[in-house]
Structure formats: structure tokens, C-alpha cells
Design an enzyme around this catalytic site. Structure first.
Site, PDB file in Angstrom:
ATOM      1  N   SER A 220       0.801  -1.265   0.010  1.00  0.00           N
ATOM      2  CA  SER A 220      -0.237   0.041   0.111  1.00  0.00           C
ATOM      3  C   SER A 220       0.807   1.071  -0.064  1.00  0.00           C
ATOM      4  O   SER A 220       1.718   1.574  -0.918  1.00  0.00           O
ATOM      5  CB  SER A 220      -1.028   0.041   1.151  1.00  0.00           C
ATOM      6  N   HIS A 362      -7.614  -5.963   0.754  1.00  0.00           N
ATOM      7  CA  HIS A 362      -6.294  -4.930   0.685  1.00  0.00           C
ATOM      8  C   HIS A 362      -5.542  -5.420   1.855  1.00  0.00           C
ATOM      9  O   HIS A 362      -5.952  -5.263   3.129  1.00  0.00           O
ATOM     10  CB  HIS A 362      -6.843  -3.648   1.056  1.00  0.00           C
TER      11      HIS A 362
HETATM   12  C1  GTR Z   1      -5.404   4.484   2.167  1.00  0.00           C
HETATM   13  C2  GTR Z   1      -4.840   5.245   1.063  1.00  0.00           C
HETATM   14  C3  GTR Z   1      -4.175   4.243   0.060  1.00  0.00           C
HETATM   15  C4  GTR Z   1      -3.169   3.446   0.610  1.00  0.00           C
HETATM   16  C5  GTR Z   1      -3.728   2.726   1.999  1.00  0.00           C
HETATM   17  C6  GTR Z   1      -2.584   2.168   2.889  1.00  0.00           C
HETATM   18  O1  GTR Z   1      -5.978   5.070   3.116  1.00  0.00           O
HETATM   19  O2  GTR Z   1      -5.785   5.872   0.235  1.00  0.00           O
HETATM   20  O3  GTR Z   1      -3.445   5.096  -0.904  1.00  0.00           O
HETATM   21  O4  GTR Z   1      -1.985   3.671   0.799  1.00  0.00           O
HETATM   22  O5  GTR Z   1      -4.184   3.805   2.787  1.00  0.00           O
HETATM   23  O6  GTR Z   1      -1.575   2.476   2.945  1.00  0.00           O
HETATM   24  O7  GTR Z   1      -2.879   1.090   3.355  1.00  0.00           O
END
Ligand code: GTR
Length: 381
Positions: A220, A362
Site C-alpha cells: 500500500s 487489501h
Molecule cells: C489508504 C490510502 C491508500 C493506501 C492505504 C494504505 O487509506 O488511500 O493510498 O496507501 O491507505 O497505505 O494502507
């Protein structure tokens, strides 16, 4: 995953329509005059420096410093109950006009290692408890990585720059930002990427590690960091971006999932000020993220998506890999082995760009790591 009509149209490239025409992506081979480089040498000379400059100026910002002259690495062997592998705890220290900095690194080397071993370095953007070897977890499955014959190391991004928007008063910004910050000054992602390179400065001297086989992994926001680190630092032999999404592997011009206005509003400290000019105007960006993947060529790049991670735009992550292909091919390498996006559970491991689409949400999981290690084994052994 149900692709939207728009993405189906873009995936029409699989039946001959090119996405470059749909999205008007910048040509990753074009030099300053707009002409495509005709050889790898010409690309390295004319295109790489230009593309790096554009990413610095408009996206991640410019670092005020490279390797600090007083950088030091001190380390000791740790005994961890129940762990047979060699565990090393070390600190990378350095200083600048505004003070001193310290990055803690925890490294595990397989007990069975017989010569220099390849390394997976994880940029940890989650809690330090994930580095506790007595509590196995999928985000950093350290003992599973060593079981497969790789060394692994981890550091906390907060040691470089805390992940908050406080006007760049702490972390390495406080140490190195002397002049007033310009619109192209480094943001937090650039600072973390710089920090990953400083950890490599330290680890490349470790005799048990093979400095020619260093993989940098990030999830991420850590994945955005891994890509930017690997684009700039040729010592990274394999860059692994896991669910990196917006301003990571995903194409910005698709405007799917998280968009520039979202990321710049929620994380105003991640990128340079100039980047905010492109909020809602992604089509005017001088670069797009396939060029970031292309900057890793001819080294290995790996992009992992998760099927239920629409915010990170899995198709956009896949298509960056497709459109980085010309840079790899110019260097005599296959980029992705195929232009068709795998179904959830599928993978593409044969080319110098690897990709998989994990079913689920995610996250960075043991399944993702098994793919990264399979890919490394296939290309390194
Ligand atoms: C989210 C963000 C993403 C990603 C994520 C993370 O809130 O919108 O771009 O980086 O965090 O790092 O888990």
C-alpha cells in the site's frame, strides 16, 4: 471483481485496441523531443534521467540529500527464544544540519545459509509488533521466508518520517530541510524511499547477504515507497509493490478507485506540493505510473493486486505492468508474459515483470509472499 464498462473498454487492448489511445498515456520510450528511444543505451541516456526528473518535480518531490557522509551501521546478534535462525538487530545512524537520525533494522538469516543469501527487505508501514518474531504473522512471515532460503529484514517507516501532516517539522525533514520548502520538496513517501536506500547502504556490506539479489517489498503506502525507491536505486534487484494503488502501480489517468484529489486531501504530506495541481486533472500529468514501473527495467518488478481492493484499482495496477512492457522489451527482456489480466488466484511469473491477483481484500498476506518468493526463485536460481 466486476470490471466497469470503462475498464472493459480499456481491457479492449487485449483484443487489439490499445489503452494508450484511450487514456493518452505518455510514451514510456519518448525522449525530450517526443521521439521514442531506439536502443536500451539511448533510453538509459536520454529517457531515464528525464522521467526521474518529472517524477521528482511533479509527484514525489526532490530529496535534498543522498547518502549522508557520516552514515554508520552498528549491529548485534540477538537471541530470540524458539528461533534457530540468526537474528541481527542493527541501527543505521546519520546526521544533517538539523540533528541526527536512527533507523532500527531487524534481520533474520536462515540458519542453513551456506553462502551469500538473497534478501527481502520489508518497508513496514504498520505497527512495530509485526517485527516480533515470537508472534508469526502474514504481513512479515519472517520464519517462512528464511525457511525458503532467503534472508529478510524489516524497518519502521516512522523511524524515517512519522506518517502525519504536521508541516514537515519532524523526521528526516527536520534533519535535512534547511532552505524553505519549495513546491518540489520531498514528501513523506520520498523520505521513506530515501530511508530504504539508506538501509541498503548498511545491509549491502553484510557478508552473509548477496548484495546483487536485494528485493524491496512494500504494501500500500509502503508499495508506493518500494516503487519509488527501486525506480531510483539500481541496487534494488527486485521491486515488490503490493496493493500500492494510487501513485503506486495504478495508472492515474484511469481515475478509478482512489484519485489524486482523494490522496492529496487525505494525505497532504505524502507527495510534493506540485502534485496537488493535478487534482481532478490527471490527464495533464507529465507522467503516469507505467513509467514508474518502466524505470525499474531491466531489473525485476513485481506487482500484486487483491481482487476486492477496488480503492487501489487492480486493473490499473495490471495495466501499468502492460504499458511498462516497451521499456523492458527495448532492454531485451519480456515485461509481463501476457497482456491478459489473470482471474482472482491467477499469476504471471515468466516475464521480468511479475503479477498476481489474490482473491480477497487489501492486505499483505502469506499467500502474497509465497508468490514473491516463487517469482524470485524462478528468476534468481
Ligand atoms: C489508504 C490510502 C491508500 C493506501 C492505504 C494504505 O487509506 O488511500 O493510498 O496507501 O491507505 O497505505 O494502507
Amino acid at each position: 471483481m466486476n470490471p466497469s464498462p470503462l475498464s472493459l473498454l480499456q481491457l479492449g487492448l487485449l483484443s487489439g485496441i490499445t489503452i494508450a489511445e484511450d487514456l493518452k498515456l505518455p510514451d514510456p520510450l519518448a525522449d525530450a523531443s517526443g521521439k521514442p528511444a531506439e536502443s536500451a543505451e539511448a533510453w538509459e541516456r536520454e529517457v531515464r534521467p528525464l522521467a526521474l526528473e518529472k517524477f521528482r518535480e511533479h509527484v514525489y518531490g526532490r530529496n535534498p540529500v543522498g547518502k549522508p557522509g557520516d552514515l554508520k551501521w552498528t549491529r548485534q546478534v540477538l537471541e530470540v527464544a524458539g528461533v534457530k535462525d540468526q537474528v541481527i538487530e542493527g541501527h543505521v545512524t546519520f546526521s544533517g544540519p538539523g540533528g541526527a537520525g536512527k533507523i532500527r533494522v531487524l534481520m533474520v538469516i536462515p540458519a542453513a545459509a551456506k553462502g551469500p543469501v538473497p534478501l527481502f527487505l520489508l518497508i513496514n508501514n504498520r505497527g512495530p509488533e509485526l517485527a516480533d518474531l515470537t508472534k508469526p504473522n502474514g504481513f512479515w512471515p519472517a520464519l517462512e521466508i528464511t525457511r525458503r532460503g532467503f534472508a529478510t529484514a524489516i524497518f519502521q517507516v516512522a523511524d524515517i518520517d512519522p506518517d502525519k501532516s504536521e508541516g514537515f517539522k519532524d523526521g528526516v525533514h527536520a534533519i535535512f530541510d534547511t532552505a524553505p520548502r519549495g513546491p518540489d520538496a520531498w514528501g513523506t513517501i520520498a523520505a521513506w524511499a530515501w530511508g530504504a536506500s539508506r538501509v541498503i547502504d548498511a545491509l549491502e556490506k553484510e557478508p552473509t547477504l548477496d548484495a546483487r539479489r536485494i528485493a524491496v517489498v512494500g504494501h500500500s503506502r509502503g508499495g508506493k515507497t518500494a516503487l519509488w525507491c527501486g525506480a531510483q536505486d539500481p541496487r534494488v534487484a527486485l521491486v515488490v509493490s503490493n496493493n500500492s494503488g494510487c501513485t503506486g502501480a495504478a495508472l492515474s489517468r484511469r481515475k478509478q478507485g482512489e484519485q489524486l484529489a482523494d490522496i492529496n486531501r487525505n494525505f497532504p504530506h505524502w507527495f510534493c506540493e506540485n502534485y496537488k495541481r493535478y487534482n481532478g486533472k490527471e490527464e495533464t500529468l507529465p507522467v503516469d505510473q507505467h513509467q514508474l514501473v518502466g524505470l525499474i527495467a531491466p531489473r525485476l518488478a513485481y506487482v500484486a493486486s487483491a481482487a476486492d481492493d477496488a480503492w487501489a484499482d487492480p486493473e490499473g495496477e495490471f495495466l501499468s505492468c502492460v504499458h511498462a512492457g516497451p521499456v523492458y522489451r527495448l532492454h531485451g527482456k519480456t515485461g509481463l508474459e501476457a497482456g491478459t489480466m489473470p482471474k482472482p488466484g491467477g499469476k504471471l511469473h515468466a516475464g521480468s515483470i511479475g503479477y498476481h491477483l489474490r482473491p480477497g481484500k487489501h492486505d499483505l498476506t502469506l499467500t502474497d509472499w509465497q508468490h514473491f518468493m516463487d517469482f524470485a526463485n524462478r528468476h534468481w536460481r
